[in-house]
Design an enzyme around this catalytic site. Structure first.
Site, PDB file in Angstrom:
ATOM      1  N   LYS A   1       0.838  -1.204   0.000  1.00 40.89           N
ATOM      2  CA  LYS A   1       0.000   0.000   0.000  1.00 40.89           C
ATOM      3  C   LYS A   1       0.872   1.252   0.000  1.00 40.89           C
ATOM      4  O   LYS A   1       2.046   1.217   0.366  1.00 40.89           O
ATOM      5  CB  LYS A   1      -0.930   0.018   1.218  1.00 40.89           C
ATOM      6  CG  LYS A   1      -0.259   0.358   2.561  1.00 40.89           C
ATOM      7  CD  LYS A   1      -0.304   1.854   2.860  1.00 40.89           C
ATOM      8  CE  LYS A   1       0.423   2.270   4.114  1.00 40.89           C
ATOM      9  NZ  LYS A   1       1.866   2.038   4.189  1.00 40.89           N
TER      10      LYS A   1
ATOM     11  N   ASP B   1      -2.923  -0.451   7.142  1.00 39.03           N
ATOM     12  CA  ASP B   1      -2.158  -1.239   6.168  1.00 39.03           C
ATOM     13  C   ASP B   1      -2.807  -2.593   5.907  1.00 39.03           C
ATOM     14  O   ASP B   1      -2.964  -3.012   4.755  1.00 39.03           O
ATOM     15  CB  ASP B   1      -0.724  -1.441   6.661  1.00 39.03           C
ATOM     16  CG  ASP B   1       0.107  -0.173   6.569  1.00 39.03           C
ATOM     17  OD1 ASP B   1      -0.475   0.910   6.394  1.00 39.03           O
ATOM     18  OD2 ASP B   1       1.343  -0.260   6.689  1.00 39.03           O
TER      19      ASP B   1
ATOM     20  N   SER C   1       8.325 -11.907  -1.679  1.00 39.01           N
ATOM     21  CA  SER C   1       7.639 -10.614  -1.767  1.00 39.01           C
ATOM     22  C   SER C   1       8.325  -9.718  -2.774  1.00 39.01           C
ATOM     23  O   SER C   1       9.555  -9.699  -2.870  1.00 39.01           O
ATOM     24  CB  SER C   1       7.612  -9.922  -0.398  1.00 39.01           C
ATOM     25  OG  SER C   1       6.890  -8.707  -0.465  1.00 39.01           O
TER      26      SER C   1
ATOM     27  N   SER D   1       4.797  -3.787   3.655  1.00 38.15           N
ATOM     28  CA  SER D   1       5.252  -5.165   3.417  1.00 38.15           C
ATOM     29  C   SER D   1       4.831  -6.106   4.539  1.00 38.15           C
ATOM     30  O   SER D   1       4.410  -7.246   4.279  1.00 38.15           O
ATOM     31  CB  SER D   1       6.778  -5.198   3.238  1.00 38.15           C
ATOM     32  OG  SER D   1       7.441  -4.720   4.390  1.00 38.15           O
TER      33      SER D   1
ATOM     34  N   GLU E   1      -0.127  -7.981  12.937  1.00 45.34           N
ATOM     35  CA  GLU E   1       0.450  -6.631  12.947  1.00 45.34           C
ATOM     36  C   GLU E   1       0.671  -6.124  14.373  1.00 45.34           C
ATOM     37  O   GLU E   1       1.652  -5.426  14.637  1.00 45.34           O
ATOM     38  CB  GLU E   1      -0.469  -5.669  12.185  1.00 45.34           C
ATOM     39  CG  GLU E   1      -0.375  -5.798  10.673  1.00 45.34           C
ATOM     40  CD  GLU E   1       0.860  -5.113  10.129  1.00 45.34           C
ATOM     41  OE1 GLU E   1       0.797  -3.939   9.756  1.00 45.34           O
ATOM     42  OE2 GLU E   1       1.910  -5.771  10.090  1.00 45.34           O
TER      43      GLU E   1
END
Length: 495
Positions: A58, A257, A190, A200, A246
């Site tokens: 994002k 995010d 990734s 990330s 998170e």
């Protein structure tokens, strides 16, 4: 109620606290409902096929720094993504492995040795449908002995990153799984730069939460005919567990995010009271826009830049307050503009109006002292050649810039820009703003008419995945988008 690998739930029953269990002989796939067979005795279930999950990064498009002071901001997904390959092991292999080759991390745990006892205590146990808003310190403590041996020979900084990732993974794995879990290997690649403010860690969180929820059969879909309200309930479940990851990683995240990474598109978020969660409003009709993300490779500190603005506000309260109000007006203007019926994401005039708002937003951030010469150099290269409209994204002081691209720009100009950025030590990513959120490839087989496809599709095995060379190799092998558009096989909860 069991939520182990043998706890199977049906469509909308899964969304209820009092959901009804299947009889153990039920069978579910991500694309369809449970099929129940009445058998005289319970049959052993076949090993789950390898599958993949992908989730986007994002950027903050408008409103950074002002959002710290109670104003609105807009964050949107980008087409740089994380990809997680989930490989089940044979029943005799009672281990779980977390492998992130991009950061040179790999660790294996014996499933029976993990602290299931404390995670399954009635006062501690969490089910897939529970809303977890804080971490249990006793559970966090129980995990610590199982992360201390992660990456023992790495540097202190790398070991801290690896152990933090392992701790976050184990908290989710132990919360959602059971001691009866099949052995499994979770391998992640990734294409999102780490530590650049591009979400990330949230992308990884969404991938892992989705994979674990799929493995315990508590998600329905995604499939093309899925009702929007059901898809939203599914993505909200993923989002809630991604937020738990998170919290393990960041302590007190905003939740923005992981929300953007889960559902895609964009959100308006605002936090007027830091004792309460942010208000997050999805922008379901946010257009897909051509974007260039440039990593300055200049280290930055979000805390330092936020403190700098706070100090400036204390010194010049009224003036800085006006600047923050102006940033808020830019954010709201952008929200209204892109919601207009005649807004066309391929029309230069529509893009110009958005680009001008980005320029204004950047100028206001410069007045707060949060830009950097490396960021201003990108603006000089992009804006002055009329290639697009550029602003910093995130905290500033380095990090990344984003450029909304002019659709009429000549290819030779883009080639020259690419060469200049590379020569000056930047890393550029041509991407799309406002695309899909979390997606699933079940089983891990792709077929889209490309040369590398084999008869019946190209199976994505572990060796191919590990050997994919860099971002381009990963995208070519498993990317959500191929050379002809969206690749056949990937499915999304489109809400």
């Amino acid at each position: 109620m069991s939520n182990g690998l043998n706890g199977v739930h049906t469509g909308l029953e899964k969304l209820q606290v009092n959901g009804v269990h299947a009889n153990g002989n039920g069978r579910i796939s991500p694309d369809g409902p449970v099929e129940r067979k009445r058998l005289a005795r319970k049959q052993s279930s076949p090993m789950m096929p390898a599958f993949m999950v992908s989730a986007p990064g994002k950027v903050i498009v408008f409103g950074e720094h002002a959002v710290v002071h109670g104003k609105a901001a807009i964050a949107a997904s980008i087409s740089l993504r994380s990809y997680l390959l989930v490989t089940s092991l044979s029943k005799s292999r009672r281990t779980v492995t977390m492998r992130f080759p991009d950061i040179d991390m790999a660790h294996t745990w014996n499933i029976e040795e993990l602290p299931w006892d404390i995670f399954s205590q009635p006062s501690k146990k969490k089910y897939y449908y529970d809303l977890v808003t804080s971490l249990d310190p006793d559970l966090m403590e129980a995990i610590q002995p199982h992360v201390k041996d992660v990456s023992p020979h790495k540097s202190d900084s790398d070991r801290k990153i690896h152990q933090n990732a392992a701790m976050s993974f184990l908290y989710l794995y132990l919360s959602l799984g059971s001691p009866k879990n099949n052995g499994c290997l979770y391998t992640l690649r990734s294409t999102i730069p780490i530590g650049a403010g591009l979400g990330s860690s949230a992308s990884i969180a969404v991938c892992l939460a989705t994979a674990l929820l799929l493995q315990i059969r508590t998600l329905s879909g995604p499939h093309p005919d899925q009702p929007a309200n059901e898809a939203r309930l599914q993505t909200e479940r993923i989002n809630q567990w991604a937020f738990v990851y998170e919290m393990c990683t960041h302590g007190n995240p905003s939740g923005v995010d992981n929300t953007v990474s889960t559902q895609g598109k964009a959100v308006v978020f605002q936090r007027t009271d830091y004792g309460k969660p942010s208000t997050v409003t999805p922008l379901w009709d946010f257009p897909e826009l051509p974007l260039l993300v440039v990593d300055t490779r200049q280290p930055k500190s979000t805390l330092f830049e936020v403190a700098k603005v706070a100090k400036l506000k204390n010194t010049h309260t009224k003036l800085v307050g006006s600047i923050l109000d102006a940033i808020d007006q830019v954010t709201r203007s952008a929200e209204s503009l892109m919601d207009e019926e005649d807004f066309d994401s391929e029309d230069r005039e529509s893009l110009r109006r958005v680009g001008e708002l980005m320029n204004i937003n950047h100028g206001l951030l410069v007045s707060l002292g949060v830009s950097h010469p490396r960021l201003e150099r990108v603006r000089e290269l992009v804006d002055h050649q009329e290639i697009g409209w550029t602003k910093l994204t995130g905290a500033g002081g380095g990090g990344c810039s984003i450029s909304l691209m002019n659709p009429d720009v000549a290819p030779e100009k883009l080639a020259r820009l690419s060469g200049q950025l590379e020569d000056e030590g930047y890393r550029a990513f041509k991407t799309t703003l406002g695309g899909d959120g979390v997606g699933v490839l079940w089983p891990a087989v792709l077929k889209n008419g490309l040369d590398e496809d084999e008869e019946g599709g190209m199976e994505i095995d572990l060796e191919k995945f590990l050997n994919a060379d860099g971002n381009e190799g990963v995208e070519k092998l498993v990317g959500v988008h191929g050379t002809t558009g969206e690749r056949e096989g990937w499915k999304f909860w489109r809400v």
